[in-house]
Design a protein around this motif. Sequence first.
Motif, PDB file in Angstrom:
ATOM      1  N   UNK A 251      -1.607  95.859 112.620  1.00 19.47           N
ATOM      2  CA  UNK A 251      -0.207  95.682 112.238  1.00 19.47           C
ATOM      3  C   UNK A 251       0.060  95.988 110.777  1.00 19.47           C
ATOM      4  N   UNK A 252      -0.973  95.916 109.911  1.00 21.47           N
ATOM      5  CA  UNK A 252      -0.796  96.234 108.501  1.00 21.47           C
ATOM      6  C   UNK A 252      -0.520  94.997 107.674  1.00 21.47           C
ATOM      7  N   UNK A 253      -0.703  95.135 106.359  1.00 25.04           N
ATOM      8  CA  UNK A 253      -0.423  94.041 105.444  1.00 25.04           C
ATOM      9  C   UNK A 253      -1.673  93.255 105.094  1.00 25.04           C
ATOM     10  N   UNK A 254      -1.789  92.817 103.829  1.00 29.67           N
ATOM     11  CA  UNK A 254      -2.953  92.038 103.410  1.00 29.67           C
ATOM     12  C   UNK A 254      -2.779  90.555 103.735  1.00 29.67           C
ATOM     13  N   UNK A 255      -3.888  89.844 103.771  1.00 33.80           N
ATOM     14  CA  UNK A 255      -3.855  88.396 103.951  1.00 33.80           C
ATOM     15  C   UNK A 255      -3.308  87.752 102.678  1.00 33.80           C
ATOM     16  N   UNK A 256      -2.335  86.870 102.853  1.00 32.83           N
ATOM     17  CA  UNK A 256      -1.680  86.218 101.716  1.00 32.83           C
ATOM     18  C   UNK A 256      -2.708  85.450 100.878  1.00 32.83           C
ATOM     19  N   UNK A 257      -2.564  85.439  99.534  1.00 39.52           N
ATOM     20  CA  UNK A 257      -3.530  84.727  98.682  1.00 39.52           C
ATOM     21  C   UNK A 257      -3.747  83.275  99.092  1.00 39.52           C
ATOM     22  N   UNK A 258      -2.672  82.573  99.471  1.00 37.22           N
ATOM     23  CA  UNK A 258      -2.836  81.177  99.876  1.00 37.22           C
ATOM     24  C   UNK A 258      -3.701  81.073 101.125  1.00 37.22           C
ATOM     25  N   UNK A 259      -3.576  82.028 102.033  1.00 39.05           N
ATOM     26  CA  UNK A 259      -4.377  82.000 103.246  1.00 39.05           C
ATOM     27  C   UNK A 259      -5.817  82.422 102.971  1.00 39.05           C
ATOM     28  N   UNK A 260      -5.998  83.305 102.024  1.00 34.72           N
ATOM     29  CA  UNK A 260      -7.368  83.654 101.621  1.00 34.72           C
ATOM     30  C   UNK A 260      -8.105  82.418 101.115  1.00 34.72           C
ATOM     31  N   UNK A 261      -7.426  81.638 100.264  1.00 27.16           N
ATOM     32  CA  UNK A 261      -8.030  80.404  99.758  1.00 27.16           C
ATOM     33  C   UNK A 261      -8.235  79.404 100.893  1.00 27.16           C
ATOM     34  N   UNK A 262      -7.268  79.335 101.824  1.00 26.39           N
ATOM     35  CA  UNK A 262      -7.357  78.363 102.909  1.00 26.39           C
ATOM     36  C   UNK A 262      -8.520  78.659 103.844  1.00 26.39           C
ATOM     37  N   UNK A 263      -8.771  79.922 104.138  1.00 23.40           N
ATOM     38  CA  UNK A 263      -9.853  80.229 105.067  1.00 23.40           C
ATOM     39  C   UNK A 263     -11.207  79.953 104.417  1.00 23.40           C
ATOM     40  N   UNK A 264     -11.319  80.138 103.109  1.00 23.28           N
ATOM     41  CA  UNK A 264     -12.554  79.777 102.421  1.00 23.28           C
ATOM     42  C   UNK A 264     -12.736  78.255 102.427  1.00 23.28           C
ATOM     43  N   UNK A 265     -11.635  77.518 102.210  1.00 27.86           N
ATOM     44  CA  UNK A 265     -11.722  76.051 102.280  1.00 27.86           C
ATOM     45  C   UNK A 265     -12.175  75.593 103.661  1.00 27.86           C
TER      46      UNK A 265
END
Length: 515
Positions: A251-265
């Motif tokens: 679908x396109x588009x990068x993962x939002x910064x907040x979600x990048x941090x959330x998935x690492x958490x």
Amino acid sequence: MDSWVNSAEILGSDLPLELSGTGNRRAVLMDALREAVRSGRLAPGTRLPPYRSLAADLGLARNTVADAYAELVAEGWLAARQGSGTRVAERAVPVTPVHRPRTPERAARPVHDLVQGQPDPSVFPRTAWLASARRALAAAPDDAFGPGDPHGRPELRRALAGYLARVRGVRAAPERIVLCSGAAHGLRLLAEVVGGPWAAEEYGLPFHRELLASHGVGTRPLGVDADGARVDGLTRRDRAVLLTPAHQFPTGGPLHPARRAAVVDWARATGGLVVEDDYDGEFRYDRQPVGAVQGLDPEHVVLVGSVSKSLSPALRIGWMVLPQRLVAPVVAAKGEREQFSSATEQLTLADFVESGAYDRQVRRMRQRHRRRRDQLVAALHARAPHVRVTGIAAGLHAVVELPPGTERSAVRAAARLGLAVEGLGDYLHPGAGRGPGAPGTPRAGAVGGVGAAGGASSVRARAAGDTLVPQRDGLVVGYATPAESAYQEALDALCRSLPPVSPPVPAPPRPPAAP
């Protein structure tokens, strides 16, 4: 005698013959050659070994073989031309046809190809690759030609560690990198080591889901919206999550910064693993580079990459940047020796990266793909302004959004025009949109209602309290695939296959005014 025999053995080609029977050796040899031609073992036009070579192999006198050749030429079995050697004569000796069962006829190949997934093979950098191959082979240590280390060649692992740190923000020592034959091979190894179940984006490659399932790892879908995967749907039961953070596929588009941090958490809190498929992170056009999630926490994220998009899928070279605890298990799963990727190609790629040729090729392809993307957008704007194109800021494909209910008819119309293109629905996880309580159903609120480019996607509630199910129709258009000479015709076929503008719905008649 020994000198000419040795020379003949070096220069000649092999032609094993069984010289059965007694009597004149020349006659026995001629019978054996006639039978080889008659049976079809030696086809018309096949070049025979020089008579000196065949004589050395069969233990015959040179004159015996030379005379046999000359007589068979006179009989018409063989033909001899100056400078071309002796060959089986082109006149065909009737050969009893071998019965072969009929195989189903292959479907005709499409005239135009806009299926995503590979670059135009004609743009492979042959000259630069050949130069790297020559340098790599000249400098290769002797152990490069022995049994391979399953970690992969150290030269390439060092080159990749430097390149990925510089370009993708990856934090890795060469010892953390294990080479593989591509992203699919990497996923197969991780499935074997990590086990399941995994979570995966609801839109993604069916091949990856099927590959994981074949290794006993089930996947359940995470919703996707304008900010990428809805990682708030992850649970403690998930052993891993497969994501495409740099450019959600398809679908396109990068993962939002907040979600990048959330998935690492999530990974830190649960011991889960983030598997980052960095399939086209180098190709961006209208935005700043998006670094790898792996750089946020190398101990909880695996970065998987390959050269299939940047160079060619034919090279079969990929890599995994692993947490330290997974290096030994993954290498053990791979086996005691390198069985999947050629050491000489690994050395060549190492030189290609170190010499700067890989950077130059990526920049060249980035410019080419951007021009292709712009041509696609312009053609659709001119001929089909009622459709939207999304996911175009990066990658090698775009999504052409279609009116609800028109996707399959558009794919069929394209096929009638000789155009190969895939529908967006082909990439939807089979578990997406199941009713509440069904296996693999994301929890309520995990499915977003915004399209890849920020526009609202068509969403409906199946029933009160049910999970919202995205109803998106579209075509996934791979604009990097066709040759330059075929691209405009492919775009023309695409535009002709799109549904027309939907007619406006007539307003209901007004009731007559009260007297």
